[in-house]
Scaffold this active site. Structure first.
Site, PDB file in Angstrom:
ATOM      1  N   GLU A 140       1.032 -30.464  16.315  1.00  0.00           N
ATOM      2  CA  GLU A 140       0.286 -29.495  15.194  1.00  0.00           C
ATOM      3  C   GLU A 140      -0.804 -28.997  15.649  1.00  0.00           C
ATOM      4  O   GLU A 140      -1.365 -27.807  15.338  1.00  0.00           O
ATOM      5  CB  GLU A 140       0.012 -30.849  14.558  1.00  0.00           C
ATOM      6  CG  GLU A 140      -1.361 -30.802  13.076  1.00  0.00           C
ATOM      7  CD  GLU A 140      -1.724 -31.182  12.184  1.00  0.00           C
ATOM      8  OE1 GLU A 140      -1.046 -32.007  11.909  1.00  0.00           O
ATOM      9  OE2 GLU A 140      -2.154 -31.151  11.205  1.00  0.00           O
ATOM     10  N   TYR A 171       0.605  -1.701  -0.189  1.00  0.00           N
ATOM     11  CA  TYR A 171      -0.127   0.447  -0.285  1.00  0.00           C
ATOM     12  C   TYR A 171       0.877   1.281   0.276  1.00  0.00           C
ATOM     13  O   TYR A 171       0.249   2.049  -0.746  1.00  0.00           O
ATOM     14  CB  TYR A 171      -1.332  -0.347   1.429  1.00  0.00           C
ATOM     15  CG  TYR A 171      -1.707  -0.303   1.286  1.00  0.00           C
ATOM     16  CD1 TYR A 171      -3.213  -0.623  -0.228  1.00  0.00           C
ATOM     17  CD2 TYR A 171      -2.455  -2.033   2.045  1.00  0.00           C
ATOM     18  CE1 TYR A 171      -4.446  -1.643   0.045  1.00  0.00           C
ATOM     19  CE2 TYR A 171      -3.577  -2.587   1.632  1.00  0.00           C
ATOM     20  CZ  TYR A 171      -4.621  -2.200   0.632  1.00  0.00           C
ATOM     21  OH  TYR A 171      -5.498  -3.522   0.458  1.00  0.00           O
ATOM     22  N   ASP A 196      -1.452 -35.033  13.193  1.00  0.00           N
ATOM     23  CA  ASP A 196      -2.091 -36.213  12.851  1.00  0.00           C
ATOM     24  C   ASP A 196      -2.030 -37.390  11.504  1.00  0.00           C
ATOM     25  O   ASP A 196      -0.497 -36.532  11.639  1.00  0.00           O
ATOM     26  CB  ASP A 196      -3.253 -34.711  11.879  1.00  0.00           C
ATOM     27  CG  ASP A 196      -4.293 -34.110  12.690  1.00  0.00           C
ATOM     28  OD1 ASP A 196      -4.573 -34.351  13.971  1.00  0.00           O
ATOM     29  OD2 ASP A 196      -5.003 -33.200  11.992  1.00  0.00           O
TER      30      ASP A 196
END
EC number: 5.6.2.2
Lengths: 368, 368
Positions: free
Chosen positions: A201, A103, A253
């Protein structure tokens, strides 16, 4: 109140390297050459596995940004504006986000130097990281989100804009733990009583381990990865390994996407291959959930989706997973056609993970 | 090490209410009635705007879970198993995640009581919240992720499993701030030097305000919303308003999705309408980015997408946005066809937001 960041020697060095880079363009001009910048080709095909260090790095192929075309000249012009901005930022002890830089370019006096989209400014900052061999963090560029936390027997000093803070990551923090700052190199490790580092995780499992007192029972620093870990999280993990000589284990996982999370902690990622030496912890070991755990502990599972199967198959081809261990586990998973989450261990009771699963796995791995 | 949660009076009360609920089923059986549980219908058509309190609540429509069908009987059976689990959890001072509860049901001796998917167990816990008038947090059920942080002149005491922690949210925390725990009712506010509370949507803007020392210059408690705020974030915001009598303002991107973030802080959400009185802060005011700011400050913008336009149009119909102010702003935005991010303020320089924008807006709003 002024809250200037204390200028670190690293900041000074970063500024010098940036100015050197601009000086190179100047010299090229002075010698009547067309200015150019040479950077490694940042594509998948130019990524090499560094066997010795066990991390991914860029290969030998390079591309050149040269002012011999309008497009190339504009790229170099933008680079000079960004170098000017970063150099002032470092001088003033300020920092900013990648988005703010994008920006900010709208306020630059020369329209041709403005970015057309944020991908362009992000990539330019990464180019400058590579060419100057200084990381974004040392340019004082912040990510949009940091996010991860740490809990364990670690006493540290963080250099903040408001002065030094000495924090014990069990005794001086709430249930939520210590929030890792955007640039963990502002941290100095003062003392610790830890035997190893456990990267987790999911938030649910992180909270389970903290609730069950696993960090105090096993003297472990629990680092929450929060899915695919941020650079700050990978950096502090590496520093815990290197500076405190602590084993690092990763607990995720049991699915192909989570193996990639382990991979990004251990071997580095393609996007940030120029930072692998700084961010990757090749010594990190995988705890689980292993496909063999699904069988051994009869965990509740979900069937593999098509995209899971594809991801597993592409991991079989991935040099990062070329060990006997991973080939065996991935083939087993394709064979059983199932995946399981960390929290599936709760089917054996809320304490199973801390009383049975982790002690068994960590002792097999010679960590405890 | 045992890390039992100290049992609070709230936990005791939660346990009693759950047991009362089970006792009701027992009494129905004893009186020869078919056991049943009556709950408000939890659909959009049964949501009412409570004009007096300025929050969303459930309307008068109810549905009945009765054991007069196999499906209904199974639902009540599952409810009894969950009540038993929660009651033991509270007795033992433990806690768990919604996901763990789902997996735990696999260990229950009676197959018909096991959940077929997590939506089912999530919904049952929400039903129990409504029927017992106890929140999930007081059942010691944790969300998967908490995440948000707080920075400002606030001194608090948090009751953790490892004992009490007294933390000043500027002096005792790193650059990352104080991590809000999953259940902020474990916090007691001890002292503060704050004039108001500023809730911020994005991490990039939160870091900008902290870097620029806005919290110290204006005595403001900066709460990071992190997108759509978690229950814990909304709860602590409400408590800061109610207990410390502080004005609350909300600072987001200038697009329809961000107005919904403001809405969920101020008015409550449809999904958790039974908790509006606990989570919503109807006094919260919207700072911006307002569509009129886009015009006034000539901010860099993106064009509205089709889904943005649809979302704005549905907000025009939404009772939460039926004020003259919102109608004007939303119509202006549809008219200019543009949206802007918080960080677009950086196009006027990195200090513009703290030197100009916020002081101007907050003084217009009579907050400073």
């Amino acid at each position: 109140m002024s809250t200037d960041t204390p200028k670190t020697p690293k900041n000074e060095e970063a500024r010098e390297r940036l100015i050197d880079l601009a000086a190179e363009f100047y010299d090229q001009f002075a010698q009547g050459e067309v200015p150019a910048m040479r950077i490694p080709t940042r594509t998948k095909s130019n990524i090499e596995y560094d066997e010795e260090q066990g991390v991914w790095v860029y290969g030998d192929r390079h591309s050149t940004r040269s002012a011999n075309s309008v497009g190339g000249a504009q790229k170099l012009l933008k680079a000079v504006y960004v170098i000017d901005f970063l150099s002032n930022q470092l001088q003033e002890g300020r920092s900013s986000t990648l988005r703010e830089l994008y920006y900010l370019s709208e306020s630059w006096d020369f329209d041709a130097a403005q970015f057309s989209d944020q991908d362009e400014s992000n990539q330019l900052v990464e180019d400058l990281e590579i060419v100057s061999d200084v990381t974004r963090e040392d340019f004082n560029m912040r990510p949009e989100e940091s996010g991860a936390t740490l809990m364990g027997p670690l006493f540290l000093r963080e250099q903040t804009r408001r002065g030094e803070r000495e924090i014990h990551c069990q005794e001086d923090v709430g249930e939520g733990g210590y929030q890792i700052p955007n640039n963990p190199d502002t941290i100095e490790f003062l003392d610790h009583d830890a035997d190893f580092v456990l990267c987790v995780e999911t938030g649910g499992m992180r909270d389970r381990l903290v609730e069950n007192g696993f960090d105090t029972d096993y003297n472990v620093i629990i680092v929450h990865l929060k899915g695919q870990p941020a650079r700050a999280t990978r950096r502090i993990t590496k520093r815990l390994r290197d500076e405190l000589d602590l084993p690092v284990v990763v607990f995720t996982d049991g699915d192909p996407w989570s193996y990639r999370i382990y991979g990004s902690v251990a071997y580095g990622s393609i996007k940030s291959a120029h930072l692998s030496e700084r961010l990757a912890t090749p010594e990190a070991q995988f705890v689980g959930i292993q496909p063999s755990d699904i069988v051994r502990y009869e965990l509740p599972t979900d069937p593999l989706s098509d995209s899971d199967v594809n991801a597993l198959q592409s991991e079989l081809e991935d040099p990062r997973f070329q060990s006997e261990y991973w080939t065996e586990q991935i083939e087993l998973q394709l064979d059983i056609g199932k995946k399981a989450e960390q929290q599936a261990l709760a089917s054996r009771g809320l304490d199973f993970v801390t009383d049975t699963y982790l002690p068994e796995r960590l002792s097999e791995m010679d960590v405890v």
